[in-house]
Motif scaffolding. Structure first.
Motif, PDB file in Angstrom:
ATOM      1  N   TRP A   1       0.814  -1.212   0.000  1.00  0.00           N
ATOM      2  CA  TRP A   1       0.000   0.000   0.000  1.00  0.00           C
ATOM      3  C   TRP A   1       0.855   1.272   0.000  1.00  0.00           C
ATOM      4  CZ3 TRP A   1      -4.722   0.270  -1.609  1.00  0.00           C
ATOM      5  CH2 TRP A   1      -5.509   1.403  -1.349  1.00  0.00           C
ATOM      6  N   GLN A   2       1.915   1.253  -0.792  1.00  0.00           N
ATOM      7  CA  GLN A   2       2.766   2.426  -0.907  1.00  0.00           C
ATOM      8  C   GLN A   2       2.484   3.143  -2.226  1.00  0.00           C
ATOM      9  OE1 GLN A   2       4.956   3.297   1.876  1.00  0.00           O
ATOM     10  NE2 GLN A   2       3.364   1.836   2.513  1.00  0.00           N
ATOM     11  N   ASN A   3       2.794   4.422  -2.260  1.00  0.00           N
ATOM     12  CA  ASN A   3       2.503   5.251  -3.421  1.00  0.00           C
ATOM     13  C   ASN A   3       3.261   4.767  -4.662  1.00  0.00           C
ATOM     14  OD1 ASN A   3       2.162   7.489  -5.251  1.00  0.00           O
ATOM     15  ND2 ASN A   3       1.733   8.775  -3.472  1.00  0.00           N
ATOM     16  N   TRP A   4       2.565   4.727  -5.782  1.00  0.00           N
ATOM     17  CA  TRP A   4       3.198   4.288  -7.021  1.00  0.00           C
ATOM     18  C   TRP A   4       4.362   5.178  -7.416  1.00  0.00           C
ATOM     19  CZ3 TRP A   4       3.307   7.504 -11.318  1.00  0.00           C
ATOM     20  CH2 TRP A   4       2.399   8.574 -11.336  1.00  0.00           C
ATOM     21  N   THR A   5       4.329   6.450  -7.025  1.00  0.00           N
ATOM     22  CA  THR A   5       5.415   7.355  -7.409  1.00  0.00           C
ATOM     23  C   THR A   5       6.726   6.970  -6.724  1.00  0.00           C
ATOM     24  OG1 THR A   5       4.828   8.948  -5.677  1.00  0.00           O
ATOM     25  CG2 THR A   5       3.838   9.271  -7.847  1.00  0.00           C
ATOM     26  N   ALA A   6       6.643   6.364  -5.540  1.00  0.00           N
ATOM     27  CA  ALA A   6       7.863   5.920  -4.858  1.00  0.00           C
ATOM     28  C   ALA A   6       8.524   4.788  -5.642  1.00  0.00           C
ATOM     29  CB  ALA A   6       7.536   5.472  -3.433  1.00  0.00           C
ATOM     30  N   GLY A   7       7.722   3.851  -6.112  1.00  0.00           N
ATOM     31  CA  GLY A   7       8.260   2.772  -6.937  1.00  0.00           C
ATOM     32  C   GLY A   7       8.764   3.284  -8.268  1.00  0.00           C
ATOM     33  N   ARG A   8       8.029   4.224  -8.831  1.00  0.00           N
ATOM     34  CA  ARG A   8       8.431   4.838 -10.097  1.00  0.00           C
ATOM     35  C   ARG A   8       9.826   5.447  -9.985  1.00  0.00           C
ATOM     36  NH1 ARG A   8       6.420   9.900 -11.393  1.00  0.00           N
ATOM     37  NH2 ARG A   8       7.129  10.422  -9.294  1.00  0.00           N
ATOM     38  N   ASP A   9      10.093   6.130  -8.863  1.00  0.00           N
ATOM     39  CA  ASP A   9      11.394   6.774  -8.688  1.00  0.00           C
ATOM     40  C   ASP A   9      12.525   5.751  -8.583  1.00  0.00           C
ATOM     41  OD1 ASP A   9      10.136   9.206  -8.784  1.00  0.00           O
ATOM     42  OD2 ASP A   9      10.139   9.529  -6.617  1.00  0.00           O
ATOM     43  N   VAL A  10      12.260   4.621  -7.931  1.00  0.00           N
ATOM     44  CA  VAL A  10      13.277   3.563  -7.851  1.00  0.00           C
ATOM     45  C   VAL A  10      13.570   3.011  -9.247  1.00  0.00           C
ATOM     46  CG1 VAL A  10      13.776   1.242  -6.972  1.00  0.00           C
ATOM     47  CG2 VAL A  10      12.716   2.946  -5.468  1.00  0.00           C
ATOM     48  N   PHE A  11      12.525   2.731  -9.996  1.00  0.00           N
ATOM     49  CA  PHE A  11      12.715   2.248 -11.364  1.00  0.00           C
ATOM     50  C   PHE A  11      13.454   3.283 -12.207  1.00  0.00           C
ATOM     51  CE2 PHE A  11       9.563  -1.349 -12.511  1.00  0.00           C
ATOM     52  CZ  PHE A  11       9.889  -2.040 -11.369  1.00  0.00           C
ATOM     53  N   ASP A  12      13.098   4.549 -12.035  1.00  0.00           N
ATOM     54  CA  ASP A  12      13.716   5.606 -12.830  1.00  0.00           C
ATOM     55  C   ASP A  12      15.219   5.691 -12.574  1.00  0.00           C
ATOM     56  OD1 ASP A  12      13.378   7.843 -14.687  1.00  0.00           O
ATOM     57  OD2 ASP A  12      13.986   9.088 -13.004  1.00  0.00           O
ATOM     58  N   ARG A  13      15.619   5.367 -11.373  1.00  0.00           N
ATOM     59  CA  ARG A  13      17.041   5.429 -11.040  1.00  0.00           C
ATOM     60  C   ARG A  13      17.796   4.183 -11.495  1.00  0.00           C
ATOM     61  NH1 ARG A  13      16.339   5.849  -6.134  1.00  0.00           N
ATOM     62  NH2 ARG A  13      17.121   3.901  -5.285  1.00  0.00           N
ATOM     63  N   LEU A  14      17.147   3.016 -11.451  1.00  0.00           N
ATOM     64  CA  LEU A  14      17.874   1.766 -11.633  1.00  0.00           C
ATOM     65  C   LEU A  14      17.698   1.096 -12.992  1.00  0.00           C
ATOM     66  CD1 LEU A  14      17.309   0.121  -8.116  1.00  0.00           C
ATOM     67  CD2 LEU A  14      19.270   1.462  -8.914  1.00  0.00           C
ATOM     68  N   LEU A  15      16.571   1.289 -13.656  1.00  0.00           N
ATOM     69  CA  LEU A  15      16.354   0.613 -14.930  1.00  0.00           C
ATOM     70  C   LEU A  15      17.257   1.189 -16.025  1.00  0.00           C
ATOM     71  CD1 LEU A  15      12.471   0.263 -15.220  1.00  0.00           C
ATOM     72  CD2 LEU A  15      14.125  -1.619 -15.236  1.00  0.00           C
ATOM     73  N   LEU A  16      17.824   0.321 -16.837  1.00  0.00           N
ATOM     74  CA  LEU A  16      18.562   0.782 -18.004  1.00  0.00           C
ATOM     75  C   LEU A  16      17.619   1.474 -18.984  1.00  0.00           C
ATOM     76  CD1 LEU A  16      20.873  -2.287 -18.844  1.00  0.00           C
ATOM     77  CD2 LEU A  16      21.466  -0.241 -17.525  1.00  0.00           C
ATOM     78  N   ASP A  17      16.396   0.962 -19.086  1.00  0.00           N
ATOM     79  CA  ASP A  17      15.453   1.507 -20.068  1.00  0.00           C
ATOM     80  C   ASP A  17      14.498   2.535 -19.464  1.00  0.00           C
ATOM     81  OD1 ASP A  17      13.549   0.045 -18.662  1.00  0.00           O
ATOM     82  OD2 ASP A  17      13.265  -1.468 -20.206  1.00  0.00           O
ATOM     83  N   ALA A  18      14.845   3.086 -18.287  1.00  0.00           N
ATOM     84  CA  ALA A  18      13.970   4.071 -17.645  1.00  0.00           C
ATOM     85  C   ALA A  18      13.716   5.236 -18.588  1.00  0.00           C
ATOM     86  CB  ALA A  18      14.591   4.567 -16.342  1.00  0.00           C
ATOM     87  N   ASP A  19      12.462   5.499 -18.830  1.00  0.00           N
ATOM     88  CA  ASP A  19      12.029   6.494 -19.802  1.00  0.00           C
ATOM     89  C   ASP A  19      10.871   7.234 -19.150  1.00  0.00           C
ATOM     90  OD1 ASP A  19      10.129   7.400 -21.926  1.00  0.00           O
ATOM     91  OD2 ASP A  19      11.685   6.638 -23.268  1.00  0.00           O
ATOM     92  N   TRP A  20      10.931   8.552 -19.107  1.00  0.00           N
ATOM     93  CA  TRP A  20       9.972   9.334 -18.326  1.00  0.00           C
ATOM     94  C   TRP A  20       8.532   8.981 -18.660  1.00  0.00           C
ATOM     95  CZ3 TRP A  20       6.043  12.840 -19.129  1.00  0.00           C
ATOM     96  CH2 TRP A  20       5.623  13.565 -18.012  1.00  0.00           C
ATOM     97  N   ALA A  21       8.164   9.023 -19.928  1.00  0.00           N
ATOM     98  CA  ALA A  21       6.779   8.773 -20.322  1.00  0.00           C
ATOM     99  C   ALA A  21       6.382   7.318 -20.074  1.00  0.00           C
ATOM    100  CB  ALA A  21       6.574   9.135 -21.788  1.00  0.00           C
TER     101      ALA A  21
END
Length: 550
Positions: free
Chosen positions: A363-383
């Motif tokens: 039950w945590q905010n999706w934006t928190a997970g989004r930020d982790v993915f944005d930092r760690l994924l090779l294919d992190a893409d804003w949109a």
């Protein structure tokens, strides 16, 4: 005087319109990249930054093979460009060309650069190229509506007509300037990169595309929901998909080159269709780019027309355990550790960990997970990253129903397509390498004698489950439904005209006329994704769960 080609995401020579335009100008051509301090360690993990540097080195090598080279400058882009426009740098630019970027930060930066160029009498052009569609031109068309389904993005694409063919590599003039080399990752990060399976650069991108398309049957039969979340048998670190997403993110591979290569494979043959097909994956990418450009606050909970307002919790300990891969659920933990080690995660893995973090368990905010993915994924893409998280948190009009919860301990019938031998978990969670396969996804159920034999005592050598899945699931479904009821929320249009949700794990409408059932499809299924024994109504034709990336 010279024409500058400002490389940003378009890290390639093939199908590079800014490069073609610069060469056609008749001026000397200066290819350059600016290392922007905005994208620092807090925003970009070491593996993705290393992928970027590898891509720059590959680009520089290709340019040098043609008698040119890539100059790499460091600093705020506006400050660097002022010097290039004013002749205070090694070159004096009278023209500059770059590929358009629709991310909010890039938009604001580019508007400032265009104003600077105009003031300085420098010819400046930004050109669409990172997507199949010209995103800004498409959004600006009269009657444009943000697409929220595969059908709607296909309608937009069909109205545009055939995509242009990729540009050939032009004959690039020589450039003899010393200095401004591509730095090594050790100059920028203390941490060593750990990703080895995805070398950056156009050379690898084109080779990977060629390997994919050399198997015509694979391309024709590709259905992303049927691929394995746990890699290839015997090699769990190898993706079961094409692995092209990082190369599309950085523009090492042109999306048009990919589109037409796939088209040549399937033309005149029986083949899978969007959304599951490879073309479908590229169309999802277009959809998210259009949404990112057209929808204000697309990356936020509030003021975002694509996001239901849900009162998520905020527990730093839960988030930290999830990010570190220490939740006590081996499938989830293996996926999160894979992300940190390699920068990659299969799209079904992303489904699982996103559901677990948000509506399913923590039950945590999706934006928190989004930020982790944005930092760690090779294919992190804003949109794409924002679109995926909105999708998987269950808060968007294009989401699957919020009550579809993934079991974090997937069995052989799970749509997460997880291997049952446990080799994926054993590879990324070595604490469990000696645990018998039948206990591997639920090691806390193993008798203490088995735990001792495996050298892994649950609660000591590996954590106990951070939450009880069944209890958390029921509580979260109730909270999600209460949030919708409190706001009088109607369901997304694609679920028909129903004014409310009939309840957790229940759906009495699927398509067509809505709750009345007229024109809608119904189908009973004996169990939910979790293995819940209650009867549920499936939502008609199976939704395209595939999302861009992974």
């Amino acid at each position: 005087m010279a024409a500058g080609v400002w490389f940003r995401k378009c890290l390639r020579l093939h199908d590079n319109e800014p490069l073609v335009k610069a060469v056609a100008s008749g001026l000397d051509v200066v290819p350059f990249f600016i290392l922007d301090p905005h994208f620092d360690k807090s925003r970009v993990g070491v593996n993705r930054f290393n992928f970027l540097l590898q891509s720059l080195k590959d680009l520089d090598g290709q340019l040098r093979g043609r008698g040119s080279r890539l100059l790499v400058f460091r600093g705020q882009p506006e400050q660097v460009l002022v010097e290039l426009f004013g002749g205070k740098a090694p070159v004096h630019l009278s023209a500059i060309f770059w590929e358009a970027d629709t991310e909010p930060y890039a938009r604001a930066r580019d508007e400032r650069v265009l104003a600077m160029a105009k003031e300085g009498g420098v010819h400046a052009e930004k050109l669409s190229g990172h997507t199949l569609l010209d995103i800004d031109a498409t959004v600006a068309k009269p009657g444009f509506k943000p697409p929220i389904s595969m059908k709607s993005i296909q309608t937009i694409v069909n109205a545009v007509g055939p995509f242009r063919q990729p540009f050939d590599v032009p004959k690039i003039p020589p450039l003899k300037i010393e200095g401004h080399h591509v730095p090594d990752i050790s100059e920028l990060y203390d941490e060593e990169p750990s990703s080895e399976g995805f070398p950056g650069g156009e050379t690898e991108a084109l080779a990977r595309l060629q390997r994919t398309c050399s198997d015509v049957q694979y391309v024709c039969c590709f259905e992303k929901p049927k691929t394995a979340s746990t890699g290839r048998p015997g090699s769990p670190w190898e993706p079961s998909t094409t692995g092209l997403s990082p190369y599309l993110k950085f523009g090492c591979l042109s999306v048009r080159t990919a589109w037409y290569a796939i088209d040549r494979c399937i033309r005149g043959k029986s083949h899978s269709q969007p959304p599951q097909s490879l073309h479908g994956q590229l169309l999802f990418r277009e959809m998210f780019y259009l949404l990112g450009a057209a929808v204000p606050n697309f990356d936020r909970n509030e003021g975002n027309s694509m996001c239901k307002a849900i009162p998520w919790g905020c527990d730093e300990n839960l988030l930290a355990a999830w990010e570190a891969g220490k939740t006590g659920y081996p499938f989830i933990d293996a996926l999160m550790r894979q992300l940190k080690q390699t920068g990659f995660m299969h799209h079904l893995g992303r489904h699982a960990v996103a559901c677990f973090l948000t509506r399913g368990d923590l039950w945590q905010n999706w934006t928190a997970g989004r930020d982790v993915f944005d930092r760690l994924l090779l294919d992190a893409d804003w949109a794409v990253n924002n679109g995926n998280w909105l999708w998987l948190a269950g808060v968007a009009p294009f989401s699957a129903p919020y009550f579809r919860i993934y079991d974090p301990c997937p069995g052989p019938k799970s749509s997460l397509n997880a291997d049952q031998t446990g080799e994926f978990v054993k590879h990324y969670v070595p604490e469990l390498r000696n645990m018998p396969a039948k206990y591997l996804y639920k090691p806390w159920t193993a008798p203490v004698t088995e735990q001792k034999k495996a050298g892994c005592i649950i609660g000591e050598d590996y954590p106990k489950p951070i939450v009880d899945h069944q209890r958390a699931r029921e509580e979260n479904l109730a909270k999600f439904k209460a949030a919708l009821d409190a706001k009088g929320a109607e369901l997304p249009a694609k679920f028909g005209g129903a004014k409310g949700d009939p309840g957790p794990m229940r759906s009495s409408y699927t398509s067509g006329k809505g709750a009345t059932g007229k024109g809608g499809k119904r189908a009973d299924t004996p169990q939910t994704e979790d293995g819940d024994s209650r009867k549920v109504r499936r939502w008609g034709k199976k939704l395209g769960d595939t999302v861009a990336g992974g």
